[in-house]
Each structure stands twice: as C-alpha cells, then as structure tokens.
Design an enzyme around this catalytic site. Structure first.
Site, PDB file in Angstrom:
ATOM      1  N   HIS A 150      -8.947   3.295  -2.311  1.00  0.00           N
ATOM      2  CA  HIS A 150      -7.497   3.068  -2.233  1.00  0.00           C
ATOM      3  C   HIS A 150      -7.039   2.155  -3.466  1.00  0.00           C
ATOM      4  O   HIS A 150      -6.811   0.981  -3.254  1.00  0.00           O
ATOM      5  CB  HIS A 150      -7.351   2.263  -0.904  1.00  0.00           C
ATOM      6  CG  HIS A 150      -6.039   1.823  -0.653  1.00  0.00           C
ATOM      7  ND1 HIS A 150      -5.004   2.051  -0.881  1.00  0.00           N
ATOM      8  CD2 HIS A 150      -5.535   0.784   0.414  1.00  0.00           C
ATOM      9  CE1 HIS A 150      -3.952   1.679  -0.259  1.00  0.00           C
ATOM     10  NE2 HIS A 150      -4.436   0.780   0.543  1.00  0.00           N
ATOM     11  N   CYS A 206       0.093   2.477   6.110  1.00  0.00           N
ATOM     12  CA  CYS A 206       0.195   1.085   6.865  1.00  0.00           C
ATOM     13  C   CYS A 206       0.317   0.050   5.441  1.00  0.00           C
ATOM     14  O   CYS A 206      -0.264   0.423   4.594  1.00  0.00           O
ATOM     15  CB  CYS A 206      -0.777   0.666   7.781  1.00  0.00           C
ATOM     16  SG  CYS A 206      -2.403   0.772   6.988  1.00  0.00           S
ATOM     17  N   CYS A 265       0.765  -1.197   0.125  1.00  0.00           N
ATOM     18  CA  CYS A 265      -0.012  -0.099  -0.098  1.00  0.00           C
ATOM     19  C   CYS A 265       0.717   1.337   0.024  1.00  0.00           C
ATOM     20  O   CYS A 265       0.378   2.275  -0.355  1.00  0.00           O
ATOM     21  CB  CYS A 265      -1.105  -0.009   1.225  1.00  0.00           C
ATOM     22  SG  CYS A 265      -2.034  -1.147   1.121  1.00  0.00           S
TER      23      CYS A 265
END
Length: 401
Positions: free
Chosen positions: A357, A387, A97
C-alpha cells in the site's frame, strides 16, 4: 456568454503501475527517488498509448507524505524529469489513502465538464525514503475542537481496525485466513503473468525491477497466527474493552514503494485520435463516516454509488477494495453478503496485504488492476473502494468497453 456544453463521457484509455517494492532500506525500489519512480511510470503510460504528451491538459498526482523528496509537487517534477513538455502543469492531491483514486475522480470530472480533453491521474509514494507520518513533524493534527467532539480523542488506524473487527465479530482466524488468501491469489497472478500487462518495469541503479517484491508465496494462516498483535495498548483496552487485539503486521497492508498512472480523456477526443477506450467511468462518489472507527466508510459509499448508478452489486464482476487491514474487506462482505457480494469477486488478484500500500499511489494502482481484470475476465462492471484516514471513502464504478 459561453454556450452550454453537453456532459462528455470520461473514458480510460490505459492504466499502468510500477512493481511494488518493500518500503524499507534495501527494498527493490528504495534506491529510486520518488520523482524518478513516477517519471518512469508516466513515460510508460504515454508510450503504451502513443498519445502526444503536449496534448495533456493536466497531471493530477496523489501523494500523502508531501515532505522531503516528495515536497515539491512530485507530479510536476516527475513530468519534467521524464523530459516531457514544460507547458503541461501538475498538482498534488492528498485524500490520504484515497489520493490516487481522488486524482482519477478529479481528472474524470474535469473531462466531463469540458475543462480538459486529456488528463493524466495517478500517484506516488516512496515509503522507504519518506517515512509515513513524516509530514506531521510530530505536531497535533486534530486540535482542541476535534478532541472535545470525540473525547478523549481519535485513535490510530490500527486501533480503528481492531474496532471494526470487534463490531463485526471477526476473529483472529478469519483475519489470518483472509490474509493468506490474499498472498495466494497475488502469487498465482504473478506466476501466470496476469500482472505483466499492467506493470511498467522500473530501472534502478541495481538493475531493472519487473515483478512485485511484496508477495509471499506459501504464506499460511498457521504462520500468520504466530505473529503478535501490532497495536495492543493497555490504555486503549481500558477505553474499548470489546477489542480482542487480532490485528498484526501479517493481516495489515504492507509499507511499500510504488507509483501508478491512468490516462483519462473525453470520448470524442479518444475517437478523434483513433484510440480504443478500455472503460467508461459510470459513477463516482466520496463520503464520510465515523472518524473513530475510521475504516467503515466504504460501506455507505457502496450503498450510495449503487443507488446513483442503478446497478446492482450482483451485476458487478470485480470489486477492488483496498486491504488496509483485513477487517475492512471482511466487514464489507458481512454487510453486503445478502445483496450479492461474493468473496470470489472481491480482490481476486490479491490486495494490499500481499501487494502493498504505497499510500498516494494505491488508488490508481487499484484502478489499474481493476481495468485489466475486467478485460481478462470479460466482466462488464467493476467497483473500486478505498477507506481513508479521518473516516472517508472514495467509490468508483467503471464499465468495460
């Protein structure tokens, strides 16, 4: 012998992103190949600054699912698709991510070291066209050594989010209230035009997309409360009886299509070209934490970047912490409430729960939103945190100029 060179400031000249499209067939950006999605983003970045693309030293692009349409160094293909100079290279970065944020770090580090004068960093992920997890081909990504160390094995990110909620005693109501607030904040920003400067319109076969598709105005905690837990599993409950099963699709980040790009250069080159630097990268850090709970690393990353920079949390006017799941920002607030963390300064324009996202693009998307928010709010310092799978996190501290 090469003479020693002073470390140069790495400055951000501009940052842009696409609108966020729902990552499913029929989504606003689903008809656009990821290469072309990123290509339009790169063109928008360069046109906004007037920088000669032939002077760019490298293009560093985050992308997580590097398979299918995203398999052939998407940054290189996007650069060529946009008709930009062939001699400019590109590479692809996968820190899960945090891939787009890591791209910014690598660009800044190369500039500070004197290897590059000008670099483009960013990311792309078309989750409607390249399914999340498809790069694994259903293979075991851990191996026997990891299974032995973390017997009986690591867990999915959804279960990790449940573990975070249990550890910080976050109940379902808190998660849903936070998530509804994310949508409300993002909807307010969209309605006010606050996102307009950071968005590059995307041309699709169906027309031009100019606004985020993912935001749901009118979302309420009461509506979210009706959703079923998304990751409930009897075997996991037996292993972790403390889990309350509070994480749903409504308090998790959305699967999304999107791209983002940031122009980074050394301060001397910026001055020579007559450009205005918008921010200076003051500090960067990356760290690991427990891979089982996985999503907790922004907490130690925050501590370390503040220690290294000498800047207090109460001095930071805007924090962008990726809303992978609502427990992530809420646990961070619990940890740093006594140190100056303020919910009003955390994702005040909404986050991934509302905006989505797109995995490889999110790191540079958060930086784009952070940069514009610092200017609009007149804040000096901004902090970005992400994260990442495997229990990692990137942290970036920037100073508005």
């Amino acid at each position: 012998m090469i003479p020693a060179r002073e470390i140069s400031d790495a400055v951000i000249v501009d940052a842009v992103r696409t609108p966020m499209g729902k990552g499913k067939p029929g989504g606003a950006l689903s008809s656009v190949h990821p290469v072309d999605l990123l290509g339009q983003t790169l063109t928008g970045l360069l046109e906004s600054t007037g920088v000669d693309p032939a002077t760019v030293d490298d293009v560093l692009i985050g992308c997580v699912s590097q398979v299918g349409e995203q398999s052939a160094t998407p940054g290189r293909m996007a650069w060529l698709a946009a008709g930009l100079p062939e001699h400019v290279p590109s590479t692809t970065i996968d820190r899960k991510c945090g891939s787009g944020q890591q791209a910014v770090h690598f660009a800044a580090q190369a500039v500070m070291a004197g290897s590059y004068d000008i670099a483009v960093a960013g990311g792309v992920e078309s989750m409607s066209r390249v399914r999340m997890g498809s790069a694994r081909l259903d293979a075991d990504p851990f191996g026997e050594g990891v299974r032995r160390r973390y017997r009986p094995g690591l867990v999915s990110q959804g279960v990790a989010a449940e573990l975070v909620a249990a550890r910080w005693k976050l109940d379902r109501a808190e998660l849903d209230e936070y998530s509804a607030r994310s949508h409300a904040r993002a909807a307010e920003m969209r309605a006010s035009g606050a996102f307009d400067r950071e968005i590059v319109p995307v041309t699709t076969p169906e027309g031009t997309v100019t606004e985020d598709e993912t935001i749901r105005p009118g979302t309420s905690a009461e509506k979210l409360a009706a959703l079923e837990p998304a990751f409930r599993d009897a075997a996991v409950s037996e292993r972790f009886p403390e889990i309350g099963w509070h994480v749903t699709a409504g308090n998790s980040s959305q699967i999304t299509d999107g791209a983002s790009a940031v122009l980074v250069m050394n301060a001397e080159t910026c001055a020579r070209l007559g450009l205005r630097p918008r921010a200076r990268i003051r500090a960067m850090h990356v760290c690991g934490d427990d891979p089982l709970s996985m999503l907790t690393a922004p907490i130690p990353a925050t501590r370390r970047i503040l220690e290294r920079s000498g800047i207090g949390l109460d001095e930071i006017g805007h924090v962008e912490l990726n809303e992978a799941f609502a427990p992530v920002p809420l646990a961070w607030l619990r940890e740093f409430g006594d140190a100056g963390a303020d919910e009003a300064r955390l994702n005040p324009r909404g986050g991934a729960i509302a905006l989505g996202h797109p995995l490889g693009a999110s790191g540079a998307r958060l930086m784009t939103t952070l940069l514009h928010a610092l200017e609009d709010g007149g804040h000096r310092y901004g902090l970005q945190l992400m994260c990442e799978a495997g229990g990692m996190a990137n942290a970036t501290l920037v100073e508005r100029l």
